[in-house]
Every structure is written in structure tokens, then in C-alpha cells.
Design an enzyme around this catalytic site. Structure first.
Site, PDB file in Angstrom:
ATOM      1  CB  THR A 110      -0.919   0.003   1.240  1.00 59.23           C
ATOM      2  OG1 THR A 110      -1.746  -1.150   1.157  1.00 59.23           O
ATOM      3  CG2 THR A 110      -1.780   1.245   1.316  1.00 59.23           C
ATOM      4  CD  GLU A 111       3.695   2.853  -3.687  1.00 64.58           C
ATOM      5  OE1 GLU A 111       3.372   3.801  -4.456  1.00 64.58           O
ATOM      6  OE2 GLU A 111       4.598   2.046  -3.924  1.00 64.58           O
ATOM      7  CD  GLU A 118      -3.681  -9.192   4.696  1.00 61.46           C
ATOM      8  OE1 GLU A 118      -3.378  -8.061   5.110  1.00 61.46           O
ATOM      9  OE2 GLU A 118      -2.898 -10.152   4.704  1.00 61.46           O
ATOM     10  N   GLY A 158      -4.325   2.281  -2.648  1.00 57.88           N
ATOM     11  CA  GLY A 158      -4.946   1.453  -1.614  1.00 57.88           C
ATOM     12  C   GLY A 158      -5.652   0.303  -2.292  1.00 57.88           C
ATOM     13  CD  GLN A 213     -38.591 -13.463  23.057  1.00 57.87           C
ATOM     14  OE1 GLN A 213     -39.051 -12.541  22.386  1.00 57.87           O
ATOM     15  NE2 GLN A 213     -39.117 -14.658  23.081  1.00 57.87           N
ATOM     16  N   GLY A 224     -23.832  -2.391  28.183  1.00 59.13           N
ATOM     17  CA  GLY A 224     -24.288  -1.043  28.526  1.00 59.13           C
ATOM     18  C   GLY A 224     -23.116  -0.134  28.849  1.00 59.13           C
ATOM     19  N   GLY A 225     -23.300   0.704  29.873  1.00 57.52           N
ATOM     20  CA  GLY A 225     -22.265   1.668  30.252  1.00 57.52           C
ATOM     21  C   GLY A 225     -20.940   0.999  30.571  1.00 57.52           C
TER      22      GLY A 225
END
Lengths: 382, 268
Positions: free
Chosen positions: A126-127, A363, A131, A279, A339-340
Site C-alpha cells: 500500500t502507498e 488485507e 490502496g 429476549q 451497557g455503560g
């Protein structure tokens, strides 16, 4: 058809799991926090031959099959995805192409050091301007006398800051005006080879990512991997193999996020019962489990095809695309279930999410994966 | 050159075991089988002995064919050979039957210097085989060592003995019973796994034994397991209310119920 793991595969999983939990477990959060590769982990990885997973015994490798390889990367990534990437890249796009395309001299020169982990490998294609458009690379090697002069640069090179042995993709121009793509095996100590700064990343912070700069590097012809004009073919084949590792890495992250979600939802009481009994949560767990199984079977089929020696471009693209997609999805739902608490850095859940995201990008991005899959199926490879 | 033998057992991994409530038997479906955790420390000692004094290590296990995996794992760790003692006649052997079988095996092997065992197995926790085997083979058993060296045929060691330590010198051959605090075990090197599955394992069956008349695991084991029950720890909380005097009365009553008062009174 056999959907049972062999005793050998079970032993591989059990061994690597114990190693990862003991050694990488305590290191993973620190590597992530400090954005620091761990040489301590590297030394321990040498002891279990994780740097030479599929290399033949005669070069000091463990000579495992590809399903074992996928199991190793999954189990390491489940605990530390950054280390999973380091190992995966080293084995699949650095050591493997040398084994597959290298001359006997090259194999003897590079593989024992790569297998032992004495030297770490990297692969750079990659350059800044190339890409997804892999053909657009601008690094250029011009033939002069009995060697080439290489100029150019690379970005987002995994293992860039820790590797000694680099596979570098470049365009070339010969004295008689021929041109094409070439892959060189270069050593970081060569004159004109410069390693850039450590990149500050969203995830996989414990792996090293850097740029590379080539200033008039004098590349002898015995550094050419395979034949001169085979560069593009070698590069793309390396990525096909590399995708097995990335799919396994994503699977490891997904599995970790899933197991945390199961444990947490069974213990977290709201409205006087464990939240796993609602659920809204239990269906999420069911979806996670199904997606992981689907990704797992795609991956093992790909590994099986690779060992059979048949073309597996479509299957490896499918498994990389799907595993990375579900890993990000499952990590995201794992945060939701926690959650938090899931959003806080006290738990590894938010790290899974950050680590998983890049699997959809590198990749070959998942869009490129779909391009490969559609090209194959429209060609008649249904 | 030492001939080292390490005794190992394949056991179910014990972090999530389930018991059939009706029969009291272990549910073995989906249970992962591993090398008994104590025995891994025995393997580690064997590997260290080999490294220091050179030699050959053979891991021995008794069990059904699937116990081969335990031997292969030992070989992957660095053990040289694996020997499986297996025969339907050996099934349900208790520790004494196991010892008698091992005695015959070692009498045939003859040339052994060090036999290593763990302390106990995680699935039965009897810990009797090292003692019995020492009696059967009439060789010394050394337990709880924390340092050692071997000079020719002399084994010199220091061992824990309550709050003291003992220096012991014995002539080989010996049995060493290792405790899990003695050493830190290595991880299985992946390069060992291929070799482990290519290695041919030696099998020993009923017909191999010299004196098989004593051997019948099912019918000649003096130990019989009558029942297996899941141990349930029950804790009961009781809040004691009332005046100080009432509280003391209640506590004395509870102590009496549990037989504490009697001991207390007698002492007085």
C-alpha cells in the site's frame, strides 16, 4: 465430510489457548493503552514456534496445516488481536511467499531467522496513492548495471517498526525498456531504507504500523522474489493467504466479545432476573452464535482448500469479508449488552470494537472482497 | 544417561463438570480430556532431568485408546516415547490393581532409574499409587523435594518435612512424587505437535503381563465406588434478636445443637 476437529487440532487449540491466556492476557490491555508492541510477548511466542507456524521443520518451523494456522491466530487474537495481527502478517505475507516463490538460497538465508522469530517479517504494498487500486503503486526500481535503484514510499505497513525482513512491491523498468511489477526481499539495514514514525491507531494499538521510505536503495538482483515480472501475481497470492489470517483474527475477536456477552448477561440482574432471560438480549446472543459458526465454517473451508492446493481466491475473500463484518457487528452488540460498563476502558469490550473495525479495511477492504467474489461467480465459478 | 519414566493420567477438564443427578456419574459428553494437571509438573521435571543429565523419557498412562492423546501431548512437550497400558481387563481398576499392573510393567522394563508421579489425580484424588508402587517395586519414594542433584547413581535432595527440611541421599532407582509448587511448566511448543502425532506409541495389554491371575480391574479391585454425590455447601444465616440475655441463651442453644458446648464444658 467431517465436522469434527482431529485430536491434533484440539491439541493445537488447547496449547495455544493456555499460552495466550497465561502470557498475552496480562499484556494485552497494557499494549493497547501504551500503543506499544511487546518484545516480551515476542520472546515467549518464539518458545512455542509461533513465528514459524507453517514453515517446514528443516527451516525450524512447526509445519502445521492451514486449519491449525487458523486456530492459532484465532486463539491468540481472542486474547490479544494486536499480537494476532503481528503473527499473522509475519507468517502469511512474509514467510509464506518466500517459501512459495523464493529460490533455495533465499529460503536458506531468510526462513530460519523468520521461523525462530530472531527476525520479524513485513509485507509492504500500500502507498499514499494506491490502496484498493493495488496496480497504482508508484515505488519504482530502475535497472542499472547488475542491480536496481529503488525509490518511493509505503504507508500503513504492519510490523513496519519491528521487522527486519521486508517484502516490498514496486514497479520496475529494465535497461531494455521492459516494465512491470516486482517483489523484493529487503533488509531494513540497507542504505537508503528508512522506517517512518509509529502510527497512532484506533485499534490494534499493540501492533506496529509505520511508513517506509526508499532513497536510492541499491537492490541486488538476488533480492528479487520469484521472477522479475511475477510481482503482481506474488503480491495478490500473498494477500489471498493473508486473508485466512485476518478472518481468523476477526473470528477470535468475535468469539471473545461473544463469550463476554454470555457471561455478563447471565450475571447481570435487572428487573429481578438475569438480562440473558430477556429476549432483547438472548436473541442477540443467538445471532452472535449463529454468525460465529457461519464465519468459522467459511474459514475452515478456505484453509482446507488452500492445503488441497486449489484456487481459493473466492473462498478466502468470502471468509475475510464475512468474519470481519460479523466481528465488528458482534463487538458492537457486546458493548450494547454490557451497557455503560461496555463503554468503559475497565473491560476489554470497547477494545474488541476498535480492534475489529480495521479487519473490514485491511488485507483488501470488504468492498474489494465483494468485487473479487462477484468477479469469480460471474466468471462461472459459482 | 537416565532412563526416566513419568506416569500420567488423562482426566476430564474440571472447570465445568456436570454430574448426572440420578446416577451420580460424570457426564462425559462434550467434556475435554486433558493431562492431569499435577502430572504436567512431573513431565516438566522429567524434561529438566533429561536436560541436566541426559537420558530418555517415556510417558506411561493406563486407560482406553483415547488416552493416546495424553501421551501425544507429553511427546509434544518433549517426552521421547509413549506407552499405553490398555485392555478391557484393566477397566475399573482401583489404585491397588493399577499398582499391580504397573509393577509387572516395570519388572519387564527392568532398566529404570527414575519414576516420576504427580501428587494426585484431579478426577479421583486418592494419591495412593506412588506409595503403593514404591512398596511393590521395593524402591524408595521421595516426596516434596525442593532441590536435588544426581551424582552417578546417587540422588541427593532436600525435601520439605513439616516446618523443617531434610537432606536425603538415596540410590537410584527411585520414585519421585512431585508437587505442583515444585516447578513452572512450559507451554506446548507447536513444533512438537507434528512429531507427537507421527510418533508410534507402544501398547501393553493383558497378555503382556507375567502374572495376570491377580489382574482383573472390575472384579479384583478392593475399592468399590458405591455412590458419587455432588458436594453442596449450604450456608444458613440466622439473625438473633432480643435482649443480650436472650441472645446469649440462643447462641448457647445453637452451640449445644452442634456439640460445641460439650467440648467446652469438658474442658472446664
Amino acid at each position: 465430510m467431517d465436522f469434527e476437529f482431529s485430536e491434533k487440532h484440539k491439541l493445537v487449540r488447547r496449547s495455544v489457548r493456555a499460552f495466550a491466556e497465561d502470557i498475552l492476557g496480562p499484556l494485552a490491555p497494557i499494549m493497547d493503552r501504551d500503543a506499544q508492541f511487546s518484545w516480551e510477548a515476542a520472546k515467549e511466542l518464539s518458545k512455542i514456534n509461533a513465528w514459524g507456524l507453517q514453515l517446514p521443520e528443516k527451516y525450524g518451523g512447526a509445519e502445521l496445516d492451514s486449519i491449525s494456522y487458523a486456530i492459532v491466530i484465532e486463539e491468540i487474537s481472542k486474547i490479544c488481536a494486536a499480537t494476532g495481527l503481528t503473527i499473522s502478517v509475519h507468517n502469511s505475507v512474509s514467510a509464506y511467499p518466500i517459501l512459495k516463490f523464493g529460490s533455495e538460497e533465499q529460503k536458506e538465508k531468510y526462513l530460519p531467522n523468520l521461523a525462530s522469530g530472531k527476525k520479524i517479517g513485513a509485507f509492504a504494498w500500500t502507498e499514499p496513492n494506491a490502496g484498493s487500486d493495488a496496480g497504482a503503486i508508484e515505488s519504482l526500481a530502475i535497472e542499472e548495471g547488475d542491480h536496481f535503484i529503488l525509490n518511493g514510499s509505503k504507508i500503513f505497513v504492519t510490523n513496519g517498526g519491528i521487522a527486519s525482513t521486508f517484502l516490498i512491491g514496486a514497479k520496475y523498468k529494465t535497461k531494455d525498456g521492459k516494465n512491470g511489477y516486482v517483489v523484493f526481499i529487503l533488509d531494513k539495514n540497507m542504505k537508503g531504507f528508512e522506517v517512518g514514525e509509529h502510527e497512532d491507531k484506533m485499534g490494534l494499538r499493540g501492533s506496529s504500523t509505520t511508513s517506509l521510505y526508499f532513497h536510492d536503495i541499491n537492490v541486488p538482483k538476488d533480492s528479487i522474489l520469484g521472477k522479475l515480472n511475477d510481482g503482481f501475481k506474488i503480491g495478490m497470492h500473498a494477500l489471498d493467504v493473508g486473508r485466512i489470517g485476518i478472518a481468523a483474527q476477526a473470528l477470535g475477536i468475535a468469539q471473545a466479545a461473544y463469550e463476554h456477552s454470555i457471561n455478563y448477561s447471565k450475571g447481570r440482574i435487572q428487573f429481578n432476573k438475569p438480562i440473558s432471560q430477556f429476549q432483547g438480549v438472548s436473541f442477540k446472543l443467538a445471532e452472535m452464535s449463529t454468525k460465529i459458526d457461519a464465519a468459522r465454517f467459511l474459514l475452515y473451508r478456505t484453509a482446507f482448500l488452500k492445503d488441497k492446493g486449489v484456487n481459493f481466491s473466492k473462498e478466502t475473500a468470502m471468509s475475510k469479508y464475512y468474519a470481519s463484518f460479523i466481528a465488528r457487528d458482534i463487538a458492537q452488540e457486546a458493548i450494547q449488552i454490557h451497557g455503560g460498563y461496555g463503554y468503559m476502558k475497565d473491560l476489554p469490550i470497547e477494545r474488541y470494537y476498535r480492534d475489529a473495525k480495521v479487519c473490514e479495511i485491511y488485507e483488501g477492504s470488504n468492498e474489494i472482497m465483494k468485487f473479487i467474489i462477484s468477479r469469480e461467480i460471474l466468471k462461472g465459478n459459482l | 544417561m537416565l532412563n526416566i519414566y513419568v506416569l500420567i493420567k488423562q482426566v476430564p477438564k474440571s472447570d465445568n463438570l456436570q454430574i448426572n443427578r440420578k446416577t451420580g456419574a460424570l457426564i462425559r459428553r462434550n467434556v475435554e480430556n486433558i493431562i492431569n494437571p499435577d502430572d504436567i509438573h512431573g513431565i516438566e521435571l522429567a524434561l529438566t532431568l533429561k536436560q541436566k543429565y541426559t537420558g530418555t523419557i517415556t510417558a506411561i498412562t493406563m486407560g482406553p485408546l483415547q488416552a493416546e492423546t495424553a501421551l501425544r501431548e507429553a511427546i509434544a512437550m518433549g517426552v521421547d516415547n509413549g506407552l499405553l497400558i490398555t485392555d478391557p481387563m484393566f477397566a475399573y481398576s482401583d489404585t491397588l490393581q493399577t499398582t499391580l499392573i504397573l509393577k509387572e510393567v516395570f519388572e519387564k522394563i527392568k532398566d529404570y532409574d527414575v519414576i516420576i508421579t504427580g501428587t494426585e489425580t484431579s478426577d479421583s484424588s486418592t494419591g495412593q499409587v506412588p506409595y503403593q508402587l514404591s512398596e511393590a517395586l521395593e524402591i524408595p519414594l521421595i516426596t516434596d523435594i525442593f532441590s536435588y542433584e544426581i551424582e552417578k547413581d546417587l540422588f541427593k535432595c532436600q525435601r520439605n518435612f513439616g516446618h523443617e527440611s531434610q537432606f536425603i541421599e538415596v540410590k537410584l532407582p527411585i520414585i519421585i512424587r512431585i508437587s505442583k509448587h515444585f516447578n513452572k511448566t512450559r507451554h506446548v511448543p507447536l513444533s512438537g505437535i507434528k512429531r507427537a502425532f507421527e510418533k508410534e506409541l507402544e501398547h501393553i495389554d493383558f497378555n503382556y503381563l507375567n502374572c495376570p491371575s491377580k489382574i482383573d480391574g472390575c472384579n479384583k479391585s478392593p475399592t468399590q465406588v458405591i455412590k458419587t454425590e455432588k458436594l453442596i455447601h449450604k450456608r444458613k444465616n440466622e439473625f438473633i434478636n432480643g435482649s443480650i440475655k436472650e441472645k446469649i441463651q440462643r447462641i448457647l442453644h445453637i452451640m449445644k445443637d452442634h456439640g460445641v458446648e460439650k467440648r467446652w464444658m469438658n474442658k472446664k
